[in-house]
Design a protein around this motif. Structure first.
Motif: not given
Length: 171
Positions: A1, A5, A9, A93-94, A165
């Motif tokens: 990441m 990113t 988030i 993952k986000s 997202d």
């Protein structure tokens, strides 16, 4: 990441927490407006209403910035600069992180408002009055709505995370 990113988030989660805070502040302002209206003090009513509208506008724009214009915030505040490495070792993952944050926020809302709702219902039954005549009817309804909203956030976290997202063009 990447660092960017991570900041995206974090800022989106901050936007969700902002909405949680707004759910508590807005009813308090509405109560103030109603009090000013009941007393007949129209000067105070006008001032409180204007302040309330200003606060709503600020909440709206800050929420919109935090959730939908995160890249712009990162760019203007230069949050992704001056790091030794550009990657953070995180294997999620986000979408997953936002989904977990939504579950946590929903859980907090649910857990914080269940006791408030039960207390108000208990007091209501002790008073033995009609629901429409009970002075805290609005708070019972409000606490009930927050409990339902917390439950819905917990159970629909993936839908909310997909909405937040979504890849959008940030300017």
């Amino acid at each position: 990441m990447t660092i960017k990113t991570f900041w995206i988030i974090s800022i989106k989660i901050l936007g969700l927490l902002l909405i949680l805070g707004a759910l508590t502040v807005i009813p308090q302002w509405l109560t103030s407006i109603y009090s000013a209206y009941q007393t007949g003090d129209f000067e105070s009513l006008t001032i409180v209403t204007l302040i309330f509208l200003a606060i709503l506008i600020v909440y709206y724009f800050v929420f919109k910035l935090c959730v939908f214009k995160t890249s712009w915030i990162i760019e203007k505040l230069k949050l992704d600069r001056d790091f030794e490495t550009q990657n953070i070792e995180l294997n999620s993952k986000s979408f997953t992180i936002i989904s977990i944050a939504t579950i946590v926020i929903g859980g907090l809302m649910f857990v914080e408002n269940i006791p408030l709702l039960l207390r108000e219902i208990f007091i209501f039954f002790q008073k033995e009055s009609l629901f429409k005549d009970y002075p805290k009817t609005g708070w019972i309804i409000f606490d009930f709505c927050k409990v339902i909203l917390g439950y819905l956030l917990m159970t629909n976290s993936s839908r909310i995370a997909k909405f937040i997202d979504k890849p959008k063009k940030d300017v």
